[in-house]
Design an enzyme around this catalytic site. Structure first.
Site, PDB file in Angstrom:
ATOM      1  N   CYS A 400       0.815  -1.215   0.000  1.00 32.78           N
ATOM      2  CA  CYS A 400       0.000   0.000   0.000  1.00 32.78           C
ATOM      3  C   CYS A 400       0.846   1.261   0.000  1.00 32.78           C
ATOM      4  O   CYS A 400       0.323   2.357  -0.190  1.00 32.78           O
ATOM      5  CB  CYS A 400      -0.948  -0.005   1.192  1.00 32.78           C
ATOM      6  SG  CYS A 400      -2.606  -0.572   0.746  1.00 32.78           S
ATOM      7  N   ASP A 431     -15.726   2.765   0.118  1.00 32.85           N
ATOM      8  CA  ASP A 431     -14.731   1.694   0.181  1.00 32.85           C
ATOM      9  C   ASP A 431     -15.011   0.592  -0.835  1.00 32.85           C
ATOM     10  O   ASP A 431     -14.089  -0.007  -1.384  1.00 32.85           O
ATOM     11  CB  ASP A 431     -14.705   1.079   1.590  1.00 32.85           C
ATOM     12  CG  ASP A 431     -13.914   1.950   2.562  1.00 32.85           C
ATOM     13  OD1 ASP A 431     -13.290   2.922   2.100  1.00 32.85           O
ATOM     14  OD2 ASP A 431     -13.921   1.648   3.767  1.00 32.85           O
ATOM     15  N   ASP A 606     -11.354  -1.195   7.129  1.00 32.20           N
ATOM     16  CA  ASP A 606     -10.046  -1.828   7.269  1.00 32.20           C
ATOM     17  C   ASP A 606      -8.989  -0.731   7.156  1.00 32.20           C
ATOM     18  O   ASP A 606      -9.162   0.248   6.433  1.00 32.20           O
ATOM     19  CB  ASP A 606      -9.828  -2.933   6.240  1.00 32.20           C
ATOM     20  CG  ASP A 606      -9.941  -2.453   4.809  1.00 32.20           C
ATOM     21  OD1 ASP A 606     -10.686  -1.486   4.549  1.00 32.20           O
ATOM     22  OD2 ASP A 606      -9.305  -3.050   3.918  1.00 32.20           O
TER      23      ASP A 606
END
Length: 723
Positions: A400, A431, A606
């Site tokens: 990420c 999301d 998350d």
């Protein structure tokens, strides 16, 4: 643009022994284009045996013994697989690992060492520890010394047993003021040494008050000591097995030629199968038999390196032959900072010889310290304005850390029109997509990762868990997945192997959640990138970012810090044990935790690329609330804060920090920078009613990702207050 050279050969090093460590160091200094190197080892480090007695005596820290194999693999451009080999099939050219993975090879080399487990002695496995593998012994000894101490028994009266007995006695005298150490041998003590050195060493044992028993046959080992066949009871709270070396049993099951369980090798270090090499203690030098000693493993490394390269280049006729010396200098530690030197029947002892030994040992370990990553090619001398600034002074992160910043994404998504279909309930920027099908809600989400490790199976597991994050966070049951796979150029056989590892590992992750991979797309590129498009089902309204209420308590299910650790690993700045723990965390499924939190959460997400602060701010913005974080309570991955304090950061961190400027309270807490650290396969962040917290934390404790209370939702405009 220069095309990447295709990989054509898989070279697999099994075991992180001294020979293989030196092979990796040499490989990093002169890589072979087209050859992919893999190291398989149970742990991220390998202890150096030469310094073990010094560690047991208290002269060296545990870390001083360790060769960092994760850093060494990065330096060599090799992938590292943290698992133990348990079998090798030379016909299929497959190595099977304890965890169930099967890794194919074109050329293999074994350097797995030996073990000292004395299974023939009753009670050994329950009440004793073997000197090898070294890491388990060193860790067990540290716990013993940190306790109350007590009598020690050493089984095996060779040089290694004598060294360790004197080291243990010295350490116990330093810690407890008393040392009761017994050295046992079923034959004659130190029988392999020349008589002059033997007498000198036995006199040293006597001088240090170590009780020696020759002709001692051990009948059994109990929790209170060692019982001999003649009925003698030797008291011991710590029993160490330092008898003769023992080969791992599975070597004799490979079908390769062995001698007393060791792999028989030719002068080129090849076994009976020319594609399989062996070195170090697990190899038998039938052409020039020698005792098991580290000096031969070190001297074999240049020969093995050359021959592996020659085999990979198709030049088997150009191999070199190993010619081990007939005798070598033995430097034996005497517990305190003194040593005995022996060669050709002559021996001396004293503190000067210990300093000599220490210098030799440190010089060996210096080969693996201060490693620097391969520098990327310099940019062209003439470029458009701003190129140098855009490149920065650090390589682009993987995972990420390679994600686009929230500012770029927000700008792009803001121009998209809202959906006009009645069966699409979500909006651009959410999301995941929320679709309706009859009475059900279907979640549709996609994610992919730029590889931060060369291990396809490791990346596949982490990418699958990462892609499932939105599905879990919205309270949906995973349903199906489509894979997106970009592999670097390679010959078809190698790509088939890598793709097989990817699909096998990812399939296991989805199957554990009751989902299945139903297809996907693959292509070739300059580097590995893996991703999945995931669907999930829920019969109720999904949990979204909206819904958090003042008074809700914030629960986080995984420690943060993967971004800075992965950045540190790329720069060979993160310790291997730190990296291994980050990999382990990323490999943990959040499924069980999601099912627990999904029963009570008002809002959930998350924690991934935007960092803990960014994702919490998204909840606040969607819910119209503020939040307060307890920085002391936030769980951090080991080593993450230290790396951050050294100035290491993910390439995405500055953008994450800038996106929250003016909306996050000031603080000088050392953990503050980690709030902006992009997480890969991070945990779940949930806002739950205060009256459900205790039961929820108790339930989460039964999962692999237990929960931690890190703050609460408060009234106010979207902002984060830090305490």
């Amino acid at each position: 643009m220069t095309p990447a050279l295709p990989a054509t050969r898989d070279i697999v090093l099994i075991g992180g022994g001294h020979t293989h460590a030196l092979v990796l160091k040499s490989w990093g200094m002169k890589r072979l284009p087209g050859a992919r190197l893999t190291l398989i080892n149970p742990g991220p480090t390998a202890p150096y045996s030469g310094m073990l007695p010094g560690h047991i005596a208290g002269h060296y820290t545990r870390e001083a013994l360790d060769i960092d194999l994760v850093q060494l693999a990065r330096f060599a451009g090799a992938r590292i697989v943290l698992d133990a080999a348990i079998s090798l099939d030379p016909v299929a050219r497959i190595v099977t690992l304890k965890g169930g993975r099967r890794i194919a090879y074109d050329i293999a080399s074994l350097d797995i060492g030996i073990h000292g487990e004395m299974a023939e002695i009753k009670g050994f496995s329950a009440h004793a520890v073997a000197a090898k593998p070294l890491d388990r012994f060193a860790d067990t000894w540290a716990r013993f010394v940190a306790g109350d101490g007590g009598p020690v028994a050493v089984i095996g009266g060779g040089v290694a047993g004598a060294e360790l007995a004197m080291a243990a006695a010295h350490r116990l005298r330093q810690v407890t003021g008393d040392a009761q150490v017994t050295l046992l041998d079923q034959g004659r003590l130190l029988d392999a040494l020349p008589e002059r050195a033997r007498k000198s060493l036995t006199a040293e044992l006597s001088r240090q008050g170590i009780t020696c028993h020759e002709g001692a046959e051990v009948a059994c080992i109990t929790g209170t000591g060692v019982e001999l066949a003649d009925g003698t009871a030797i008291p011991a709270r710590f029993t160490l097995g330092a008898g003769g070396p023992r080969p791992y049993r599975w070597l004799s099951e490979t079908g390769l030629e062995t001698e007393a369980g060791y792999l028989a090798v030719s002068p080129t270090l090849q076994t009976s199968d020319p594609s399989v090499f062996a070195a170090g203690d697990c190899a038998h030098l039938g052409f020039a038999p020698r005792p098991k000693a580290g000096v031969f493993a070190v001297r074999a490394a240049p020969i093995l390196t050359h021959n592996l390269r020659a085999m990979a280049m198709g030049r088997a006729d150009g191999m070199h032959r190993f010619k081990p010396q007939r005798d070598y200098l033995k430097l034996i530690s005497l517990g305190s900072k003194r040593a005995l030197a022996e060669k050709a029947g002559f021996s001396l002892k004293g503190p000067l010889l210990w300093r000599w030994k220490d210098r030799i040992d440190q010089k060996f370990m210096d080969k693996f310290r201060g490693l620097e990553p391969m520098r990327p090619p310099a940019p062209p001398r003439i470029t458009a304005a701003g190129v140098t600034e855009a490149l920065g002074d650090k390589p682009l992160c993987g995972g990420c850390g390679a994600k686009l910043g929230s500012g770029s994404l927000t700008a792009a998504l803001s121009s998209l029109p809202a959906p006009t279909r009645a069966d699409i309930l979500s909006r651009p920027g959410d999301d995941a997509a929320i679709l309706t099908h009859g009475g059900d809600r279907q979640i549709l989400t996609t994610d992919h990762l730029r590889a931060f490790a060369d291990d396809p199976a490791l990346m596949a597991r982490i990418a699958a868990i990462h892609a499932l994050g939105d599905c879990w966070a919205m309270g949906a049951a995973p349903q199906s997945a489509l894979a997106t796979v970009i592999l670097p150029r390679a010959v078809p056989d190698l790509q088939s192997r890598w793709l097989g590892e990817i699909m096998s590992e990812a399939s296991a992750v989805f199957a554990a959640e009751g989902a299945a991979i139903v297809g996907g797309h693959s292509s070739q590129g300059d580097e590995m990138t893996l991703g999945f498009t995931v669907t999930g089902l829920t019969q109720r309204d999904p949990i979204t970012l909206a819904g958090a209420k003042p008074g809700d308590v914030l629960i986080l299910t995984k420690a943060i810090g993967t971004g800075v650790i992965l950045a540190g690993e790329m720069q060979i700045a993160a310790p291997g044990k730190v990296v291994a723990e980050a990999w382990r965390s990323m490999c943990l499924s959040s499924g069980p935790a999601a099912r627990t939190l999904g029963q009570v959460a008002h809002a959930m997400t998350d924690v991934t690329g935007f960092g803990l602060a960014g994702h919490l701010m998204n909840i606040c913005a969607a819910s119209g609330v503020a939040a307060r974080l307890d920085l002391d309570a936030i769980p951090l991955l080991p080593g993450a804060m230290d790396l951050g304090e050294r100035g290491i950061a993910s390439t995405l961190k500055p953008q994450n920090e800038a996106a929250l400027a003016g909306r996050i309270g000031p603080s000088d807490h050392p953990a503050l920078p980690l709030l902006f650290d992009p997480q890969t396969a991070g945990g779940l962040l949930a806002a739950v009613p205060a009256d459900t917290v205790d039961a929820t934390i108790t339930a989460l404790a039964r999962t692999e990702t237990p929960g931690t209370v890190i703050g609460q939702i408060t009234e106010g405009a979207p902002s984060l207050d830090l305490s």
